[in-house]
Write a protein that holds these residues in place. Sequence first.
Motif, PDB file in Angstrom:
ATOM      1  N   PRO A  14       0.836  -1.214   0.000  1.00 33.72           N
ATOM      2  CA  PRO A  14       0.000   0.000   0.000  1.00 33.72           C
ATOM      3  C   PRO A  14       0.864   1.255   0.000  1.00 33.72           C
ATOM      4  N   GLY A  15       0.451   2.221  -0.807  1.00 35.78           N
ATOM      5  CA  GLY A  15       1.224   3.447  -0.959  1.00 35.78           C
ATOM      6  C   GLY A  15       2.244   3.384  -2.069  1.00 35.78           C
ATOM      7  N   GLY A  16       2.466   2.216  -2.614  1.00 30.36           N
ATOM      8  CA  GLY A  16       3.455   2.043  -3.666  1.00 30.36           C
ATOM      9  C   GLY A  16       2.919   2.406  -5.041  1.00 30.36           C
ATOM     10  N   SER A  17       3.764   2.182  -6.054  1.00 30.61           N
ATOM     11  CA  SER A  17       3.429   2.544  -7.423  1.00 30.61           C
ATOM     12  C   SER A  17       3.685   1.383  -8.373  1.00 30.61           C
ATOM     13  N   ARG A  66      -4.570   9.884  -8.408  1.00 24.13           N
ATOM     14  CA  ARG A  66      -3.585   8.836  -8.102  1.00 24.13           C
ATOM     15  C   ARG A  66      -3.085   8.145  -9.372  1.00 24.13           C
ATOM     16  N   ASN A  83      -0.158   5.444  -8.714  1.00 23.92           N
ATOM     17  CA  ASN A  83       0.539   5.863  -7.507  1.00 23.92           C
ATOM     18  C   ASN A  83      -0.386   5.752  -6.300  1.00 23.92           C
ATOM     19  N   SER A  84       0.204   5.795  -5.122  1.00 19.11           N
ATOM     20  CA  SER A  84      -0.569   5.729  -3.872  1.00 19.11           C
ATOM     21  C   SER A  84      -1.568   4.584  -3.906  1.00 19.11           C
ATOM     22  N   LEU A  85      -1.103   3.431  -4.285  1.00 18.36           N
ATOM     23  CA  LEU A  85      -1.989   2.280  -4.443  1.00 18.36           C
ATOM     24  C   LEU A  85      -2.577   1.843  -3.112  1.00 18.36           C
ATOM     25  N   LYS A  86      -3.818   1.373  -3.187  1.00 17.55           N
ATOM     26  CA  LYS A  86      -4.557   0.922  -2.018  1.00 17.55           C
ATOM     27  C   LYS A  86      -4.948  -0.542  -2.198  1.00 17.55           C
ATOM     28  N   ASP A  89      -7.455  -1.415  -4.811  1.00 22.77           N
ATOM     29  CA  ASP A  89      -7.071  -1.371  -6.224  1.00 22.77           C
ATOM     30  C   ASP A  89      -6.703  -2.762  -6.754  1.00 22.77           C
TER      31      ASP A  89
END
Length: 121
Positions: A14-17, A66, A83-86, A89
Amino acid sequence: QVQLVESGGGLVQPGGSLRLSCAASGTIFRINVMGWYRQAPGKERELVAVITSDGSTNYEDSVKGRFTISRDNAKNTVSLQMNSLKPEDTAVYYCNANIEVSRWKYAHDYWGQGTQVTVSP
Protein backbone atom coordinates in the motif's frame (compact mmCIF):
# COMPACT_ATOMS: atom_id res chain seq x y z
CA GLN A 1 -5.52 -9.73 -36.59
CA VAL A 2 -5.11 -7.25 -33.78
CA GLN A 3 -3.47 -8.05 -30.47
CA LEU A 4 -3.19 -6.08 -27.26
CA VAL A 5 -0.37 -7.18 -24.97
CA GLU A 6 -0.15 -5.86 -21.43
CA SER A 7 2.77 -5.76 -19.04
CA GLY A 8 3.70 -4.30 -15.70
CA GLY A 9 1.42 -5.90 -13.13
CA GLY A 10 2.62 -7.38 -9.88
CA LEU A 11 2.59 -7.22 -6.11
CA VAL A 12 3.10 -3.90 -4.35
CA GLN A 13 2.66 -2.59 -0.83
CA PRO A 14 0.00 0.00 0.00
CA GLY A 15 1.22 3.45 -0.96
CA GLY A 16 3.46 2.04 -3.67
CA SER A 17 3.43 2.54 -7.42
CA LEU A 18 3.13 0.44 -10.54
CA ARG A 19 3.09 1.25 -14.23
CA LEU A 20 1.03 -0.78 -16.67
CA SER A 21 1.71 -0.74 -20.38
CA CYS A 22 -0.22 -2.07 -23.35
CA ALA A 23 0.91 -2.36 -26.95
CA ALA A 24 -1.41 -2.87 -29.89
CA SER A 25 -0.11 -4.74 -32.91
CA GLY A 26 -1.38 -6.19 -36.15
CA THR A 27 -3.39 -4.65 -38.96
CA ILE A 28 -4.29 -1.20 -37.62
CA PHE A 29 -5.61 1.74 -39.58
CA ARG A 30 -6.61 3.92 -36.67
CA ILE A 31 -6.96 3.63 -32.89
CA ASN A 32 -9.70 5.70 -31.33
CA VAL A 33 -10.29 5.52 -27.58
CA MET A 34 -7.89 3.49 -25.46
CA GLY A 35 -8.44 2.62 -21.85
CA TRP A 36 -7.92 0.49 -18.80
CA TYR A 37 -10.55 -1.54 -17.00
CA ARG A 38 -10.28 -3.72 -13.92
CA GLN A 39 -12.12 -6.62 -12.40
CA ALA A 40 -11.81 -7.60 -8.76
CA PRO A 41 -12.88 -11.06 -7.51
CA GLY A 42 -16.65 -11.30 -7.32
CA LYS A 43 -17.17 -7.93 -8.97
CA GLU A 44 -18.02 -6.73 -12.44
CA ARG A 45 -15.42 -5.23 -14.74
CA GLU A 46 -15.25 -1.46 -14.29
CA LEU A 47 -13.73 1.43 -16.16
CA VAL A 48 -10.56 2.86 -14.63
CA ALA A 49 -9.41 5.44 -17.16
CA VAL A 50 -9.78 6.27 -20.84
CA ILE A 51 -7.91 8.50 -23.27
CA THR A 52 -8.96 9.68 -26.70
CA SER A 53 -6.69 9.99 -29.72
CA ASP A 54 -6.26 13.71 -29.05
CA GLY A 55 -5.34 13.14 -25.41
CA SER A 56 -8.57 13.87 -23.56
CA THR A 57 -8.84 11.74 -20.44
CA ASN A 58 -11.48 10.53 -18.02
CA TYR A 59 -11.04 8.67 -14.74
CA GLU A 60 -13.12 6.65 -12.35
CA ASP A 61 -13.65 8.75 -9.23
CA SER A 62 -11.69 6.53 -6.85
CA VAL A 63 -8.48 6.79 -8.89
CA LYS A 64 -8.55 10.51 -9.68
CA GLY A 65 -5.36 12.19 -8.50
CA ARG A 66 -3.59 8.84 -8.10
CA PHE A 67 -3.61 7.27 -11.59
CA THR A 68 -2.50 8.83 -14.85
CA ILE A 69 -3.29 7.43 -18.29
CA SER A 70 -1.15 8.30 -21.31
CA ARG A 71 -0.68 7.07 -24.85
CA ASP A 72 1.86 7.16 -27.63
CA ASN A 73 0.01 7.28 -30.93
CA ALA A 74 3.17 6.62 -32.95
CA LYS A 75 3.82 3.38 -31.06
CA ASN A 76 0.18 2.35 -30.55
CA THR A 77 0.68 2.09 -26.82
CA VAL A 78 -1.24 3.13 -23.74
CA SER A 79 0.08 3.26 -20.19
CA LEU A 80 -1.36 3.62 -16.72
CA GLN A 81 0.80 5.09 -13.98
CA MET A 82 -0.64 4.07 -10.63
CA ASN A 83 0.54 5.86 -7.51
CA SER A 84 -0.57 5.73 -3.87
CA LEU A 85 -1.99 2.28 -4.44
CA LYS A 86 -4.56 0.92 -2.02
CA PRO A 87 -5.64 -2.65 -1.25
CA GLU A 88 -8.96 -1.92 -2.95
CA ASP A 89 -7.07 -1.37 -6.22
CA THR A 90 -6.32 -5.10 -6.28
CA ALA A 91 -7.77 -6.55 -9.46
CA VAL A 92 -7.00 -7.90 -12.89
CA TYR A 93 -6.40 -4.91 -15.15
CA TYR A 94 -7.39 -5.08 -18.81
CA CYS A 95 -6.30 -2.89 -21.68
CA ASN A 96 -8.99 -1.90 -24.17
CA ALA A 97 -8.75 -0.19 -27.54
CA ASN A 98 -11.31 0.81 -30.15
CA ILE A 99 -9.58 0.04 -33.44
CA GLU A 100 -10.31 0.43 -37.13
CA VAL A 101 -8.43 -2.16 -39.19
CA SER A 102 -9.14 -0.30 -42.43
CA ARG A 103 -10.88 2.87 -43.61
CA TRP A 104 -13.73 0.75 -45.00
CA LYS A 105 -14.54 -1.19 -41.85
CA TYR A 106 -16.24 -0.22 -38.62
CA ALA A 107 -14.20 0.04 -35.46
CA HIS A 108 -14.26 -2.79 -32.94
CA ASP A 109 -13.24 -3.08 -29.33
CA TYR A 110 -10.23 -5.24 -28.57
CA TRP A 111 -9.04 -6.48 -25.17
CA GLY A 112 -5.76 -7.54 -23.70
CA GLN A 113 -5.36 -10.75 -21.72
CA GLY A 114 -5.27 -8.98 -18.37
CA THR A 115 -2.54 -8.41 -15.82
CA GLN A 116 -2.84 -8.97 -12.09
CA VAL A 117 -2.26 -6.08 -9.71
CA THR A 118 -2.14 -6.99 -6.03
CA VAL A 119 -1.78 -4.35 -3.32
CA SER A 120 -0.98 -5.96 0.01
CA PRO A 121 1.32 -5.39 3.00
